[in-house]
Design a protein around this motif. Structure first.
Motif, short mmCIF file in Angstrom:
data_model
loop_
_atom_site.label_atom_id
_atom_site.label_comp_id
_atom_site.label_asym_id
_atom_site.label_seq_id
_atom_site.Cartn_x
_atom_site.Cartn_y
_atom_site.Cartn_z
N HIS A 34 6.95 -11.12 26.28
CA HIS A 34 5.47 -11.01 26.25
C HIS A 34 5.00 -10.53 27.49
O HIS A 34 5.27 -10.63 28.66
N GLN A 35 3.77 -10.16 27.24
CA GLN A 35 2.94 -9.49 28.50
C GLN A 35 2.00 -10.78 28.89
O GLN A 35 1.38 -11.53 28.18
N VAL A 36 2.33 -10.91 30.16
CA VAL A 36 1.42 -12.43 31.12
C VAL A 36 0.68 -11.79 32.15
O VAL A 36 1.12 -10.81 32.99
N GLY A 41 0.75 -16.66 34.97
CA GLY A 41 1.46 -16.73 33.75
C GLY A 41 1.01 -16.90 32.37
O GLY A 41 1.42 -17.11 31.30
N GLY A 42 -0.55 -16.73 32.45
CA GLY A 42 -1.27 -16.63 31.12
C GLY A 42 -0.99 -15.56 30.21
O GLY A 42 -0.86 -14.35 30.63
N ARG A 43 -0.90 -15.62 28.85
CA ARG A 43 -0.52 -14.52 27.84
C ARG A 43 -1.80 -13.72 27.72
O ARG A 43 -3.08 -13.96 27.95
N ILE A 44 -1.38 -12.11 27.67
CA ILE A 44 -2.28 -11.23 27.66
C ILE A 44 -2.88 -11.12 26.03
O ILE A 44 -1.97 -11.02 25.25
N ARG A 45 -3.99 -11.15 25.92
CA ARG A 45 -4.52 -11.18 24.44
C ARG A 45 -5.41 -9.85 24.41
O ARG A 45 -5.81 -9.45 25.34
N TYR A 46 -5.33 -9.42 22.89
CA TYR A 46 -6.15 -8.17 22.73
C TYR A 46 -6.96 -8.23 21.44
O TYR A 46 -6.41 -8.98 20.84
N LYS A 47 -8.24 -7.71 21.55
CA LYS A 47 -9.10 -8.06 20.61
C LYS A 47 -9.60 -6.74 19.84
O LYS A 47 -9.70 -5.71 20.72
N PRO A 234 1.79 -21.93 30.64
CA PRO A 234 0.18 -22.56 30.85
C PRO A 234 -0.49 -23.01 29.60
O PRO A 234 -0.49 -22.08 28.91
N ALA A 235 -1.17 -23.92 29.51
CA ALA A 235 -2.12 -24.20 28.57
C ALA A 235 -3.56 -23.37 28.35
O ALA A 235 -4.16 -23.28 29.72
N GLU A 236 -3.75 -23.05 27.41
CA GLU A 236 -5.06 -21.98 27.34
C GLU A 236 -6.21 -22.84 27.53
O GLU A 236 -6.09 -23.92 26.97
N ASN A 237 -7.00 -22.31 28.20
CA ASN A 237 -8.35 -23.22 28.81
C ASN A 237 -9.51 -22.88 27.56
O ASN A 237 -9.84 -21.72 27.61
#
Length: 379
Positions: A34-36, A41-47, A234-237
């Motif tokens: 995954h891209q972090v 270490g948070g995941r990279i999200r795309y919209k 890490p948990a997403e905030n």
């Protein structure tokens, strides 16, 4: 078989129908990376956003578009696509049987397994044996995922496989002018090449080959796990999630936290509601009465004038030790004689001159703090 069927239908050849289920015969063996964010270490999200308005777009609002050669756009909705005819839907229609060696491997695309229904075991076996004994493939037409494709049926072990084919116009022609040049090969060179081929000749067994990069990557991951160089996911905030151009969803909570941080920076308690007396007088103009600059401008002439009405406003922002002598001298001025009054006035002017710099400094510092507080609340 643990994989899930992706399609259900029937193979139709002549008057015989064989109900079957379709399964994907191949799959990638790549390590899921995954891209972090390198920092936390948070995941990279795309919209999915619109290139015109910049707003995020939901899947229900997405359509398909085709741009013509003259720059016009044709928008096709799901309703438009649903009206297109798919005669072969839920049916694998056999068109002809062809020799296996006539199917160019470059045409072969994805491979699927066909599993018969319990009631169709006999016609399935009949079709399988007919393909094996004739050494032919069945050319079929099928619709998968709203797209019609050509395919062939062949036998692998005891299972009938369906391999989709590319359409002829999807095969690119090899146009390399360098191959048109005349190249002469000497008999000795050809004989040496044949000898090399014979030395490397063998029966093809794909199990004897392995993906070395895949193995090295897995070993690297295992080494890091064994060394303990890992971190918790890490948990997403939820409060920190953004939408659109990065606007914070809970704006009120962010402003409240900004106010508390500003009060803590000034040395006050985060829940303290009452401001300092000096700040209260300067904050009042910022609420619509008089700007801070105007208040500071008024304070200068008030400090220089020694009259009784002007001395009291000038003494309010000043320090306590300076305010008491000024008040006493002002009271003495009203009751003493003219000569004594002149002396007292001189003393009052000297005292006011000494307090002028602190008054200006206090007013400037208070106004600066007011502007900083107002900007923090606005942000």
């Amino acid at each position: 078989m643990t994989v899930r069927a992706i399609w259900k239908g029937a193979v139709a050849f002549g008057l015989v129908n064989v109900p079957v289920k379709l399964y994907a015969a191949t799959g990638e063996h790549e390590v899921p990376l995954h891209q972090v964010h390198r920092t936390d270490g948070g995941r990279i999200r795309y919209k999915k956003t619109c290139s015109v308005c910049g707003e995020p777009v939901e899947m229900s609002d997405i359509a398909k578009g085709y741009q013509t050669d003259d720059g016009e756009l044709v928008v096709l909705t799901d309703e438009d696509l649903a009206e297109l005819p798919l005669a072969t839907e839920r049916e694998i229609s056999v068109l002809e049987f062809v020799p296996a060696d006539q199917v160019d491997p470059i045409l072969l695309a994805k491979t699927y397994y066909l599993e018969p229904e319990k009631t169709a075991a006999k016609p399935y076996a009949l079709l399988r044996e007919a393909l094996v004994n004739s050494n032919r493939m069945a050319v079929v037409r099928v619709a998968l995922r709203q797209r019609e494709s050509m395919a062939v049926l062949r036998v692998r072990d005891d299972v009938i496989c369906m391999q989709t084919l590319l359409w002829p116009d999807e095969i690119r022609a090899a146009d390399f002018p360098v191959l048109d040049a005349d190249v002469s090969v000497r008999p000795q060179e050809l004989q040496m090449a044949k000898s090399l081929v014979e030395s490397l000749a063998g029966d093809f067994d794909p199990s004897q080959f392995e993906d070395r990069y895949q193995g090295a990557l897995e070993a690297l991951i295992e080494a890091k796990v064994s060394a303990g160089t890992t971190q918790a996911v890490p948990a997403e905030n939820a409060a920190g999630k953004t939408r659109g151009g990065g606007e914070v969803i809970d704006l009120l909570a962010a402003l409240q936290r900004s106010v508390e941080k500003a009060r803590e920076a000034r040395g006050a308690s985060p829940r303290e509601a009452e401001p300092a007396p000096a700040a209260a007088e300067v904050e009042a103009p910022t609420r619509g009465r008089t700007p801070p600059k105007a208040a500071a401008a008024r304070a200068k002439p008030a400090a220089k004038t020694a009259s009784k009405p002007a001395a009291k406003p000038a003494a309010k922002p000043a320090a306590k030790p300076a305010a008491k002598p000024a008040a006493k001298e002002a009271a003495a001025t009203g009751t003493a004689a003219k000569g004594a009054a002149r002396a007292k006035e001189t003393t009052a002017r000297k005292t006011a001159a000494k307090t002028e710099a602190p008054v200006e400094a206090t007013g400037t510092e208070t106004a600066a703090k007011t502007r900083t507080t107002t900007r923090r609340r606005a942000s």
